[in-house]
Design an enzyme around this catalytic site. Structure first.
Site, PDB file in Angstrom:
ATOM      1  N   ASN A 170       0.867  -1.183   0.000  1.00 46.63           N
ATOM      2  CA  ASN A 170       0.000   0.000   0.000  1.00 46.63           C
ATOM      3  C   ASN A 170       0.902   1.230   0.000  1.00 46.63           C
ATOM      4  OD1 ASN A 170      -1.791   2.056   0.507  1.00 46.63           O
ATOM      5  ND2 ASN A 170      -2.364   1.370   2.576  1.00 46.63           N
ATOM      6  N   TRP A 171       0.985   1.866  -1.161  1.00 49.96           N
ATOM      7  CA  TRP A 171       1.928   2.990  -1.303  1.00 49.96           C
ATOM      8  C   TRP A 171       1.419   4.274  -0.646  1.00 49.96           C
ATOM      9  CZ3 TRP A 171       3.925   2.837  -7.105  1.00 49.96           C
ATOM     10  CH2 TRP A 171       4.625   1.645  -7.302  1.00 49.96           C
ATOM     11  N   LYS A 172       0.158   4.277  -0.263  1.00 46.76           N
ATOM     12  CA  LYS A 172      -0.462   5.496   0.308  1.00 46.76           C
ATOM     13  C   LYS A 172      -0.216   6.693  -0.620  1.00 46.76           C
ATOM     14  CE  LYS A 172      -0.276   3.332   4.783  1.00 46.76           C
ATOM     15  NZ  LYS A 172      -0.176   3.445   6.222  1.00 46.76           N
TER      16      LYS A 172
ATOM     17  N   HIS B  16      -9.700   1.407   5.129  1.00 41.00           N
ATOM     18  CA  HIS B  16      -8.398   1.604   5.808  1.00 41.00           C
ATOM     19  C   HIS B  16      -8.573   2.643   6.921  1.00 41.00           C
ATOM     20  CE1 HIS B  16      -4.250   2.740   6.533  1.00 41.00           C
ATOM     21  NE2 HIS B  16      -3.913   1.592   5.989  1.00 41.00           N
TER      22      HIS B  16
ATOM     23  N   GLU C 252      -6.873   5.050   7.804  1.00 45.21           N
ATOM     24  CA  GLU C 252      -6.604   6.438   7.416  1.00 45.21           C
ATOM     25  C   GLU C 252      -7.789   7.043   6.647  1.00 45.21           C
ATOM     26  OE1 GLU C 252      -2.811   5.591   5.642  1.00 45.21           O
ATOM     27  OE2 GLU C 252      -1.973   5.266   7.640  1.00 45.21           O
TER      28      GLU C 252
ATOM     29  N   GLU D 230      -5.685  -4.778  10.847  1.00 45.56           N
ATOM     30  CA  GLU D 230      -4.704  -3.704  10.973  1.00 45.56           C
ATOM     31  C   GLU D 230      -4.943  -2.951  12.278  1.00 45.56           C
ATOM     32  OE1 GLU D 230      -2.596  -2.728   7.174  1.00 45.56           O
ATOM     33  OE2 GLU D 230      -4.123  -1.206   7.464  1.00 45.56           O
TER      34      GLU D 230
ATOM     35  N   GLY E 229       2.259   2.568  10.993  1.00 51.02           N
ATOM     36  CA  GLY E 229       2.948   3.817  10.675  1.00 51.02           C
ATOM     37  C   GLY E 229       4.095   4.165  11.606  1.00 51.02           C
TER      38      GLY E 229
ATOM     39  N   SER F 158       3.230  -2.029  10.419  1.00 51.43           N
ATOM     40  CA  SER F 158       4.681  -2.094  10.664  1.00 51.43           C
ATOM     41  C   SER F 158       5.305  -3.427  10.267  1.00 51.43           C
ATOM     42  CB  SER F 158       4.990  -1.787  12.136  1.00 51.43           C
ATOM     43  OG  SER F 158       4.586  -0.477  12.463  1.00 51.43           O
TER      44      SER F 158
ATOM     45  N   GLY G 169       2.828  -1.173   4.372  1.00 47.93           N
ATOM     46  CA  GLY G 169       2.831   0.262   4.069  1.00 47.93           C
ATOM     47  C   GLY G 169       4.237   0.732   3.739  1.00 47.93           C
TER      48      GLY G 169
HETATM   49  P1  PGA Z   1       2.778   0.530   7.783  1.00 48.32           P
HETATM   50  O1  PGA Z   1       1.322   0.734   7.180  1.00 48.32           O
HETATM   51  O2  PGA Z   1       3.312  -0.766   7.208  1.00 48.32           O
HETATM   52  O3  PGA Z   1       3.557   1.711   7.323  1.00 48.32           O
HETATM   53  O4  PGA Z   1       2.627   0.448   9.275  1.00 48.32           O
HETATM   54  C1  PGA Z   1       0.435  -0.336   7.051  1.00 48.32           C
HETATM   55  C2  PGA Z   1      -0.901   0.112   6.545  1.00 48.32           C
HETATM   56  O5  PGA Z   1      -1.381   1.188   6.937  1.00 48.32           O
HETATM   57  O6  PGA Z   1      -1.522  -0.593   5.737  1.00 48.32           O
END
Ligand code: PGA
Length: 253
Positions: free
Chosen positions: A11-13, A98, A100, A168, A174, A216, A237
């Site tokens: 997931n490149w966000k 998600h 976010e 998650e 994050g 993470s 992420g």
């Molecule tokens: P992260 O993000 O690997 O940077 O913790 C995971 C995610 O939000 O899918």
């Protein structure tokens, strides 16, 4: 995804900043399928604006999107992207719910509608659930139960074989994560998710349910999650933007 394969999703966000960088990263990752030895399905979820160009460049990895609107095409939705548009670009997976996006107002009701919209267009929704904190008294379990009940109650039980659930825990996501989740915590929650969905549907319906873990994930901890019986893959992420780390995560399958 064929049964038995592990799913590694990047997931490149909101990254990277340019098409040139996005194409470079996608091409690099597409090559890593050689490390998967037929055991893994690699999926990359770039921002919408890069999907079209990337779809022409990746042969071995699958394409995913980070969100979708729940309405089908031809409705007035300024700034939104429909499932049909994604399907026509070759998108196979979409992340829905998600944390976010939930922070921006996405509710369980919206997640439910997005799942329906994806399935209507033969796109597999990756449905994110997870609590914001772990407490001693187990409230995190009832939090996730409520999320699942609000999303899935009343839907046909056949959908459980057509979706992926991503556990998650928000506290483990994050740069600002409180700590990493342990693989035992993730496994416990996977079993719990299966229990809740077997209450909502029935025990048979969850047989083909796939659950992945995200938060993470890195080359040091990826194998421990993947070795758990009830974890079918990883949602990555930050480390999906680092080609070397992502490669190591794929190799850990
Ligand atoms: P992260 O993000 O690997 O940077 O913790 C995971 C995610 O939000 O899918």
């Amino acid at each position: 995804m064929s049964k038995g394969k592990k799913l590694i999703i990047g997931n490149w966000k909101m990254n990277p900043a340019s098409l040139e960088k996005a194409l470079r990263l996608a091409k690099e990752i597409s090559k890593y399928s050689k490390y998967s030895r037929g055991k893994t399905e690699i999926v990359i979820c770039p921002p919408f604006v890069f999907l079209s160009a990337i779809s022409k460049k990746i042969k071995k990895a699958k394409l995913g999107a980070q969100d979708v609107h729940f309405e089908t095409n031809n409705t007035a939705q300024t700034g939104e992207i429909s499932p049909l548009m994604l399907k026509n670009l070759g998108v196979k997976y979409v992340i829905v719910g998600h944390s976010e996006r939930r922070m921006l107002g996405e509710t369980n009701e919206i997640v439910r509608k997005k799942i329906g919209a994806c399935l209507k267009h033969a796109i597999t929704p990756i449905v994110c659930v997870g609590e914001s904190k772990r407490d001693e008294s187990g409230n995190y379990l009832s939090f996730v139960r409520t999320q699942l009940e609000e999303i899935f109650s009343g839907l046909p039980k056949t959908i459980s074989g057509k979706i992926i659930i991503a556990y998650e825990p928000i506290w483990a996501i994050g740069k600002t994560a409180a700590r990493e989740a342990t693989s035992e915590e993730a496994e416990e929650m996977s079993i719990f998710i299966k229990k809740v969905l077997s209450d909502i549907f029935d025990a048979k319906a969850v047989k083909n349910l796939r659950i992945i873990y995200g938060g993470s994930v890195n080359p040091e901890n990826s194998a421990s999650f993947l070795n758990q019986r009830n974890i079918d893959g990883l949602l990555v992420g930050r480390d999906s933007l680092d080609p070397d780390n992502f490669k190591e995560i794929i190799k850990s399958v």
